[in-house]
Design a protein around this motif. Sequence first.
Motif, PDB file in Angstrom:
ATOM      1  N   GLY A 186       0.826  -1.204   0.000  1.00 39.86           N
ATOM      2  CA  GLY A 186       0.000   0.000   0.000  1.00 39.86           C
ATOM      3  C   GLY A 186       0.860   1.253   0.000  1.00 39.86           C
ATOM      4  N   ALA A 230      -2.878   2.409   0.525  1.00 37.14           N
ATOM      5  CA  ALA A 230      -2.468   3.161  -0.664  1.00 37.14           C
ATOM      6  C   ALA A 230      -3.112   4.545  -0.642  1.00 37.14           C
ATOM      7  CB  ALA A 230      -2.863   2.403  -1.925  1.00 37.14           C
ATOM      8  N   ARG A 231      -4.386   4.579  -0.278  1.00 39.31           N
ATOM      9  CA  ARG A 231      -5.083   5.863  -0.203  1.00 39.31           C
ATOM     10  C   ARG A 231      -4.409   6.815   0.783  1.00 39.31           C
ATOM     11  NH1 ARG A 231     -10.596   6.311  -1.342  1.00 39.31           N
ATOM     12  NH2 ARG A 231     -10.907   5.668  -3.499  1.00 39.31           N
ATOM     13  N   THR A 264      -6.943   0.577  -7.275  1.00 33.81           N
ATOM     14  CA  THR A 264      -7.237   0.634  -5.847  1.00 33.81           C
ATOM     15  C   THR A 264      -8.749   0.731  -5.616  1.00 33.81           C
ATOM     16  OG1 THR A 264      -5.197   1.860  -5.643  1.00 33.81           O
ATOM     17  CG2 THR A 264      -6.616   1.842  -3.731  1.00 33.81           C
ATOM     18  N   PRO A 319      -5.808  -1.566  -0.247  1.00 33.16           N
ATOM     19  CA  PRO A 319      -6.212  -0.264  -0.804  1.00 33.16           C
ATOM     20  C   PRO A 319      -6.259   0.907   0.188  1.00 33.16           C
ATOM     21  CG  PRO A 319      -7.549  -1.993  -1.733  1.00 33.16           C
ATOM     22  CD  PRO A 319      -6.766  -2.612  -0.634  1.00 33.16           C
TER      23      PRO A 319
END
Lengths: 263, 299, 279
Positions: free
Chosen positions: B116, B177-178, B138, B174
Amino acid sequence: MSDRMIEVADLRISFSSAEVVKGVAFEVARGETFGIVGESGSGKSTVLRAMSGLNESWDGRILFNGEAVPKRRSREFFRKVQMVFQDPFGSLHPRQTIDRILSEILLVNRIGEIDRRINKALSDVALPQTARFRYPHQLSGGQRQRVAIARALIAEPKVLLLDEPTSALDVSVQAEVLNLLADLREEHGLTYVMVSHNLAVISHLCARVGVMQNGLMVEQTSVEDLRAGNVSHPHTQELRRLSVELEDVPAEPSSVSQAKPGA
Amino acid sequence: MLTTFRTWALDDTPTSRRQAAWGRRYRIWLALRRNPLAMIGLVIVVFFGGLAILAPLLAPWDPAAQDLAHRLARPSAAHWLGTDELGRDILSRILYGGRVTLGMVISIVIVVAPVGLVVGCVAGYFGGWIDTVLMRVTDVFLSFPRLILALALVAALHPGVESAIVAIALTAWPPYARIARAETLTVRSSDFIAACRLAGASPRRVVFRHIMPLCVPSVIVRVTLDMSSIIITAASLGFLGMGAQPPSPEWGAMLAIAKRFMLQEWWVALSPAMAILLVSLAFNFLGDGLRDVLDPKQN
Amino acid sequence: MLVDIQNLRIAFTSRGKRFEAVRGISLTLGREKLGIVGESGSGKSLTARALMKLLPKTAQVSADTLRYDDVDVLKASERQMRRIRGGRVGFVLQDPKYSLNPVKTIGSQIDEAWREHKRGSARQAKQATLDLLDQVLIRDPKKVYASYPHEVSGGMGQRAMIAMALAPNPELLIADEPTSALDATVQAEILRLINDLVEKRGMGLILISHDLPLVSHFCDRVCVMYSGQIMEEMAASDLMNARHPYTRGLLNCMPSLMHPRDRLPVLAREDIWLEETAR
């Protein structure tokens, strides 16, 4: 080698269809300090960022030491030209020690003798060696700006681009930093381009000044002419008038002043 | 020894890189120690971790040993937490179950957090089409409910601990990653990153050496807060028979089987439920405390 | 007398260490223009905030006297203070970008400030707001009324802030670095505007700034603060005759367009300035 260290010709910069720098041209001789003065939005910092290589989308010509530089600069370029930013709180990595911050350019360019160079850079900007392993938040604003100057100097560049280097500092600290910049120019034979909104600061350090308004350099003049009022463009005249008005403190001789003892 | 370390680490003018780094870590630890809830969380996490590691030494019985004569026995001196439907000692199964459940959770985090982090930092720093592609991928993973997607993946593979780890890992990255992307966007146009670029640092170096370390604290906080949800997802997969397979003692699976006797033999369900609840809660407390201490805006 | 502060002290405790940021400040203010000048960390903003009881709960405030007109600020309830803040006292802060609500139009925010204290109808409020925007010399009040803060320039935003501060018709205006985010050309206009409005309405003004010459242009009296204490208090016209070495040092170390010098004198800070003097 020419006597001209920097030449900028017909520099144009656009941000999403709006042209913010509309054909700026100037030259700076070796060892000279050129000042760019203007209000926010005049495009003065944008010019500096294009010169430094931070902004890669511009048109026109920029020459350092007689050589036109490409949009994407080489690593060697950054050893010759460095920049000092306005905000000493934002220009130092918050999670890195001063040691780490100063060594970055040496590591990237595989320049040896890191210890010696860091110690010398710290003493050049009159910071104690004890500051070396501290974090930026443990230093004062003036000390941080000294670190930023040390970082710019550590790879021994020829040109320093100064973006409002003292406007975030208190006046007493500003005086120290301006003196330091003057000394370093002398010692290292540096060429400066300095951007500021403060005419007094510019005139203190620079011999020649370019006045910017709405993306144009509307006038270039020597500081002597500026001081004497030999300027033609109305914007230059207005900036000069405002600066002079502020300096000219109402000075009526009077009696009542209660100073604290210890004076 | 401790006092020398203390004075060494808290020295205001450190004389080496190591001392400066330890000084920072020690100050974070001191700040965390002042937060009682975070300390409670930490103690519980360490306690359960220790129990799981020392399970072979601590467990009074073999977790798989059946004793049908004593099935569904109440808690007693011999079986502190009672026995289950096959007469297995619940305490021993909880201890060994910790190894399965916590082991799953830790392996998931080890896989998920770096992935991520890299995806988010790269997307945020480079922007443009790289950002668009990475973030749409994502979004696709994010748009499925985690448990459903994990279930589908496990069903497609084969039920078991390894598949559960893969499935949860695929659905869990995800949000990291955000977060990493959001954090990257706030620092990428800052002057100190500009200064790194002016040092001639390559984009790769800027991302990995200068930006990523700044995103790590937020990701660590998110990981600890996410722990409980990962534990619950892992337990849910076990509960639905898609995770660890019997006789492997996994907390979720134990709870799933116990539901049949919940009303009469409540202790069978209570122990795994409490274990899941306590560990999830502890990770949440710890995460809240870490958020206060590691907040990048603080210094 | 509008403001009476005697021996004000503000301290913070961080990591077990007590740090006194304001150390025994005394000053009084009538319907006049007072400038408080000092470098960052000198305690100038804290002093103004203490007067309005706007300090965070962690601040330990003590004073022999801390009065706003007839109200004892130290003892006043939150309700009493609310009536003073934004009612009897208007505030103008440094950056309009951060002090205006970004999701409401400028007009509606000034309307709200006006109605909070005047209790009129929406139509009356709008009329009053347009009138105020006109008073702060905004050329097209109707357009600015309907604009959002991000749609106007810094100078325009600061004018709107001043209009909002003036809406309840206050007796005192506190301006904390009102122009440091603005360009030189706009800065002069805004300060002149504040000056004219204060004089026309017969209000008191506390102008907080780091810029000593600027303040002395627009104020009657100037207090120079250093490290939580007032070093020197004088008539603004006496600035050139300042006696305290700190004030003199500050004036001296500024670069000047008209009087060039090779090197700027550096302010040498003396420990004796830090010592508290019995008053």
